[in-house]
Each structure stands twice: as structure tokens, then as C-alpha cells.
Enzyme design. Structure first.
Site, PDB file in Angstrom:
ATOM      1  N   LYS A  93      44.450  43.370  35.644  1.00  0.00           N
ATOM      2  CA  LYS A  93      45.019  41.843  35.831  1.00  0.00           C
ATOM      3  C   LYS A  93      46.361  41.751  35.326  1.00  0.00           C
ATOM      4  CE  LYS A  93      41.237  39.970  37.624  1.00  0.00           C
ATOM      5  NZ  LYS A  93      41.232  39.603  38.962  1.00  0.00           N
ATOM      6  N   GLU A 115      42.691  30.484  35.907  1.00  0.00           N
ATOM      7  CA  GLU A 115      41.273  30.566  35.902  1.00  0.00           C
ATOM      8  C   GLU A 115      40.425  31.735  35.424  1.00  0.00           C
ATOM      9  OE1 GLU A 115      42.955  31.373  38.653  1.00  0.00           O
ATOM     10  OE2 GLU A 115      41.724  32.984  39.122  1.00  0.00           O
ATOM     11  N   SER A 382      39.099  49.526  37.515  1.00  0.00           N
ATOM     12  CA  SER A 382      39.879  48.659  37.285  1.00  0.00           C
ATOM     13  C   SER A 382      39.616  48.051  35.811  1.00  0.00           C
ATOM     14  CB  SER A 382      39.380  47.400  38.263  1.00  0.00           C
ATOM     15  OG  SER A 382      37.996  47.290  38.223  1.00  0.00           O
TER      16      SER A 382
END
Lengths: 400, 256
Positions: A93, A115, A382
Site C-alpha cells: 500500500k 478509507e 502483498s
């Protein structure tokens, strides 16, 4: 070239999908964002700064690791792990939030909102906000605040405010609604860092571009390690940003098969899974036309996944396009299988994956078992599972 | 499309369809039809994820959905008033619903149920172009939003698509009552009036008589949403006729 010269706009659709389905209040900000992004990406100073931060702050390039014991366990193709879990903050991210925070600075906005589901995007946003001295508010569903309390603490520690969302199912989609509502009233001084390849144009394109570093590195690393491109690339798909990031640089390589893994949850019944591309239909949600999980009246369906980050009834519009064109194959993995893969990777490789990522691991092991040893499978690892240990121990206790 | 009484500014009440019941919606339309100064009624189709709405309307939509309200049932209920009321009805509905329903079919069913216009708040141009053409082809009116953040170039693009009225958002933000209206509102509405021949109505944040009066001589209509839905919530346990009576009483104070 004058400042007002007409820039070539980015395509706003992927086939029929994508677009801008938001109230007029936000349209000007989306236009401004697109123009700023177009200018930034052709500005060598911006690109150099982004790359420097990915290198020095995030710790890129992330490693590509041959998972020898996992490979032996599967007994087929060789499995490689793209270690996004080793990035600063523990997931992919951060690639996107660094990019968007730089854009926020360029636009002269002093505040960001975000969010978050699993909290990884929230943490990555709070991190970027601390780094760039931006005010940061993160919207998070009350159910996710419970499941991911460690990440809530991390965000607060870095100076972000975490706003608990009590509406709807109290998960990711409701956090997104609330962030959109905030943005409706704050758009002139606030940038909304959407954490996935979802939402209205230009987010799906921009977030994919910022995440494409994953796929570009994987390509080079595979060529270096094995002398050829991978045969398969596997990634989990919630909104779809880690998958888009690793897939996009391989889309033109017909020999590379791309597999997206959705959250199969508890069953195939609507409400008990979050496998939007596998079981959903085209529809409009959160600013874009894509696949969605809805009832016949167009109301968003409840979703379920053991992983907060995949617990979302929509998916990025480019994935919808890749599905329809057959470029990417989408499948789903159940909560149970994901938890098994979570344990398996920990035991065999000493790597605790995020529950989201565990879905991709589960699929990769099944896949590797079916195909010969001279083939290769890359899994986008990830994120790391530190945030999930409490929830996983609770779920595993229920299973036994 | 707005029903005017003299030169006075019209009031456009907003109802969350099916809240607290579909009967209450039908009765309220019937009683508001008799109130002079009500220019049109906006019928909000309940949606699970209304990103432009504040807490009052969100909650009403949620309750309506829980009680089983669907677009089809909204059409059926309001269809019973067809030919019995003269006040124009405007459907306010998310494109999520319209897309799933089928845009063409939605327009036909809205027409059949007696609606005069359709407003899809999350469908701005250029996405709106095709749908607006479809609405007009069926003889219904289009209503689109203009926001305080809208640039003059986009404003031109939007007003060209409007046939019923232009819905000007008084504030950037979600629906809900505000204590005062923004200081530059007069200037913004004047600019918009000069840019179009289509009537201009102002909404978002309007809940008091003073607000309506501030717009007198400036806008053609004032849209009142959350204040009305809140009134219906206060009286939600009562029968449909009593709820309708309370709403009509509130609206009379706004048009006075």
C-alpha cells in the site's frame, strides 16, 4: 509550453468499465487531480523524488524469493514470492500513498483522508502524512477497528485520527462511503487518497501506475534469476491494487498467465463471500462501472471474508475489463483454505502472510501442484500478517 | 416543469420513498399537492450507499430498505396517484439502481408511474449524456446538479442537458440542514440564472423559512429535504394521514 496548454487527458474507461459516477461536487477535484497527475508523471523532478522515496524510505526494490520448501510441498512448479511484505509498513500500500501524498503537496492541499479495511492502507496513509507533514483522517469500519486493532494504534501513533464508521456493515465499503462524504465537504483543501484501483477516474489508472513498480521489478528479477518471464503470476484481489500492480507490466506478454484470487468466504451464497468477479455482475458502485455484488434492486449486497482487506463488494474497473477480455483468470479461495495457507507459509518458510495474501498462497500451491517442475509461479506476497495474528488465532481456535 | 404560484419562489419538498411507509409517501404527496407554493416533489429512491446524503436521509433510506422497499414498489405505489395530483414528481435516484434496473426500463416505468422528471445525482456529464437523451425522448424532464465547485465551462455543459430545472447545491458537502447559507450564494445563483433559461432551484442545507426567503427573487425554487424527513421520523409511529398532515403543516410554514 504555457501553463494553460491543453494536456492530453488519460483514458477514463477500460472498455465499457470505469468512468466518473460521482456527484458534481467532486468532478472539478477529479479533473484537477488528473491534470496534476499528468503533469507530475512527465516532470523528471517528481519522478526522481518518487523513486528516491521508494528506494530510501520504502526500501525498494522488494526481494523476489524462491520458496524452496513451499515448492517441495506442492511438488510441481517452482514458486517465487514477491516480498511486498518487506516494504516499510509491511505491505504494498505504501507505494501508492507515497505517490499520492507527493501529488497532494503539488496541489497545495494540507490534508488527506483515506478509507481502510485491514488498516494497511490507513497505516500507509498515516505514514505518508507524517513524512510530508499533512493532516490525516482515516475512516475505518467499526468491525475492522475490532479485527485490526494493532493497525489502529499504529495510525494514531503517527498522528492520524481514526474515525470509526458505524453505518451499514461497518466494513470497508462503509468506510469508503464516509470518506466520500467527508470529501464532498472538504474537497477544496483535502485530497482523498483512495487505496485501491477502484473509485472514479483517474484513481484506477493512477493507483495502478504507482503500484506497477511491483510488476516491473518482478519482471527484471525473474529474468535475472531464471532467465525467462514467469509462466504464472498470482495475486489476491479485493479492490485489486496489488494485483493490478503486479499484472499491469505483464499484460502485453501473452505467455504469462495472470490469476487473480478473490475471497470465497464461507460459501457461494450472496452475502457469505466477497468474490465480486467470480460471482458478481456489472454495476455501478463508488464512482465507477465495474463488477459489483448487488441484489436485483441495485442495492449493495453484504459481503464476507475472514480478511478485512478483501471484504469489499466491488473491484477495480480494469479487472472487470481483464476478466471480460480473458486476459486475467479470476478464481476464489475460501476462508478455510486461506487460513490453512496462512499456517502453511508460516511453518514452511518462516513467513507469516497477511490473511489477504494467504488467499493467493492457497491458489498458488494448488496451481503449482498441477503443473510441471520446469514452470514458474510468482505470488505477490502483498503484505505481512503481523496485523492478523490475533484475528487468525481466534478463527483457528473456532475451527479446531 | 415547476408549478408556480404567482412570482413567489416555489418550495420543493423531498421525500425518502417508503419512509416510514409507502402509504405515508403516497399520503404526503397527496396532501402536499394541495399546498400552494409547492412547486414539485422530489421522490428519493432508497439506496444502500448514498454518498451525497447526510445522516437523516441515510437512516431513512436504510429503514425503508429494511422494510422491503424496492424501486418497483415505489413505482407501483406512486402510480396509484397518477392523474389524481397535479404537482410534478421528480425521481431522485442513484445510477447504481438505474443501471441495475436497466436505464431504458427505468425511464419507461417512471413515466408510467406519473413522474415528470428524473434526477440522477451521481451521473454527471459526460456520463449523463446518453441517459439524458433517453429521458427526454420519453417526454420526461432532466434535472442535473451544479455545485459551488463547478467551473463556468462545465456549468455550460450541464445546463445544456437540463430541461426541467437546474439543481444548484448551495454548499459543498452532503445533504442536511445548516444554520446559515454561504455568503457567496447570491452571487453564484445569479451567475447561474444568467447562464440558463431553465429554472434554477437551490438545495442542500435548506431547512428554515429564512433560508427560503433569502432565495426569494433569486432562485425559482428551494428544495427542502432533511428537515422534512426528520419531521416524518418524529411522527413515524403514527398513521400515514397524520404524518402527511404534519409534513403539510411544516411545508406551509416554509412557503408562507
Amino acid at each position: 509550453m504555457s501553463a494553460t496548454a491543453v494536456l492530453e487527458r488519460l483514458p477514463s474507461h477500460f472498455g465499457p468499465y470505469g468512468g466518473v459516477f460521482v456527484p458534481e461536487t467532486l468532478v472539478t477535484a477529479l479533473d484537477q487531480l488528473e491534470l496534476e497527475y499528468i503533469r507530475a508523471k512527465s516532470d523528471p523532478a517528481f519522478v526522481a523524488e518518487f523513486e528516491r522515496l521508494l528506494r530510501e524510505f520504502v526500501g525498494r526494490p522488494s526481494r523476489l524469493y524462491f520458496a524452496e520448501r513451499l515448492t517441495r510441498h506442492a511438488g510441481g512448479a517452482r514458486i517465487f514470492l514477491k516480498r511486498e511484505d518487506l516494504n516499510h509498513t509491511g505491505a504494498h500500500k505504501i507505494n501508492n500513498t507515497i505517490g499520492q501524498a507527493l501529488l497532494t503537496k503539488r496541489m497545495g492541499k494540507p490534508r488527506i483522508i483515506a478509507e481502510t479495511g485491514a488498516g494497511q492502507h490507513g497505516v500507509a496513509s498515516a505514514t505518508a502524512a507524517a513524512l510530508f507533514d499533512l493532516k490525516c483522517d482515516v475512516y475505518m469500519g467499526a468491525e475492522d477497528v475490532r479485527r485490526q486493532s494493532l493497525n489502529v494504534f499504529r495510525m494514531k501513533l503517527m498522528g492520524a485520527r481514526v474515525i470509526e464508521v458505524q453505518s451499514g456493515s461497518k466494513t470497508l465499503k462503509d468506510a469508503l462511503n464516509e470518506a466520500m462524504r467527508d470529501w464532498m465537504g472538504s474537497v477544496e483543501h483535502t485530497h482523498y487518497i483512495i487505496g485501491s484501483v477502484a473509485g472514479p477516474h483517474p484513481f484506477p489508472t493512477m493507483v495502478r501506475d504507482f503500484q506497477s513498480v511491483i510488476g516491473k521489478e518482478t519482471r527484471e528479477q525473474m529474468l535475472e534469476l531464471t532467465g525467462k518471464l514467469p509462466d504464472y503470476v498470482v495475486a489476491c484481489v479485493g479492490g485489486g491494487s496489488n494485483a493490478a500492480g503486479i499484472f499491469a507490466p505483464f499484460v502485453e506478454d501473452a505467455s504469462v498467465k495472470l490469476i487473480g484470487v478473490e475471497a470465497g468466504g464461507e460459501s457461494m451464497n450472496l452475502g457469505r463471500h466477497a468474490a465480486t468477479l467470480t460471482h458478481g455482475r456489472p454495476g455501478v458502485l463508488h464512482g465507477a462501472l465495474s463488477y459489483v455484488l448487488q441484489n436485483d434492486d441495485g442495492q449493495t449486497a453484504d459481503v464476507h471474508s475472514c480478511s478485512a482487506g478483501l471484504d469489499y463488494p466491488g473491484v477495480g474497473p480494469e479487472h472487470a475489463y481483464w476478466k471480460d477480455t480473458g486476459r486475467v483468470e479470476y478464481t476464489s479461495v475460501s476462508d478455510h483454505a486461506a487460513l490453512e495457507a496462512f499456517k502453511l507459509l508460516a511453518r514452511l518458510e518462516g513467513i507469516i502472510p497477511a490473511l489477504e495474501t494467504a488467499h493467493a498462497i492457497a491458489e498458488a500451491v494448488c496451481l503449482a501442484r498441477r503443473i510441471p517442475a520446469d514452470q514458474t509461479v510468482v505470488v505477490n506476497l502483498s503484505g505481512r500478517g503481523d496485523k492478523d495474528v490475533q484475528e487468525a488465532s481466534r478463527l483457528l481456535a473456532m475451527q479446531s | 416543469m415547476i408549478r408556480r404560484s404567482g412570482e413567489k419562489i416555489a418550495v420543493l419538498p423531498f421525500l425518502a420513498a417508503g419512509y416510514p411507509t409507502l402509504d405515508a409517501t403516497v399520503e404526503t404527496v397527496r396532501s402536499l399537492d394541495g399546498v400552494a407554493g409547492v412547486g414539485a416533489i422530489e421522490i428519493g429512491f432508497p439506496f444502500s450507499d448514498p454518498i451525497a446524503d447526510g445522516p437523516v436521509i441515510q437512516e431513512a433510506f436504510n429503514d425503508a430498505l429494511k422494510s422491503g422497499v424496492t424501486s418497483q414498489r415505489v413505482f407501483q405505489s406512486l402510480g396509484t396517484l397518477r392523474g389524481k395530483v397535479s404537482v410534478p414528481l421528480v425521481a431522485m435516484v442513484s445510477y447504481s439502481i438505474v443501471f441495475r434496473y436497466g436505464p431504458e426500463r427505468f425511464v419507461l416505468d417512471a413515466k408510467e408511474a406519473g413522474f415528470s422528471g428524473i434526477l440522477v445525482p451521481d451521473l454527471p456529464p459526460p456520463e449523463a449524456d446518453v441517459f439524458c437523451a433517453m429521458v427526454r425522448r420519453e417526454g420526461l424532464q432532466t434535472v442535473l446538479l451544479v455545485a459551488p465547485t463547478t467551473t463556468p465551462e462545465r456549468r455550460q455543459q450541464i445546463v445544456k442537458l437540463c430541461s426541467g430545472f437546474v439543481y444548484y447545491l448551495s454548499v459543498s458537502g452532503v445533504t442536511g440542514e445548516r444554520t446559515s447559507l454561504p455568503t457567496d450564494l447570491v452571487e453564484k445563483v445569479r451567475g447561474l440564472k444568467n447562464a440558463t433559461m431553465v429554472p434554477v432551484c437551490v438545495g442542500f442545507g435548506i431547512g428554515k423559512r429564512e433560508h427560503v426567503q433569502q432565495l426569494e427573487g433569486l432562485a425559482d425554487g428551494a428544495i427542502v429535504g432533511s428537515a422534512i424527513v426528520r419531521k416524518m421520523r418524529e411522527h413515524r409511529e403514527r398513521d400515514a394521514k397524520s404524518i402527511a398532515g404534519e409534513v403539510a403543516r411544516l411545508v406551509k410554514t416554509l412557503v408562507a
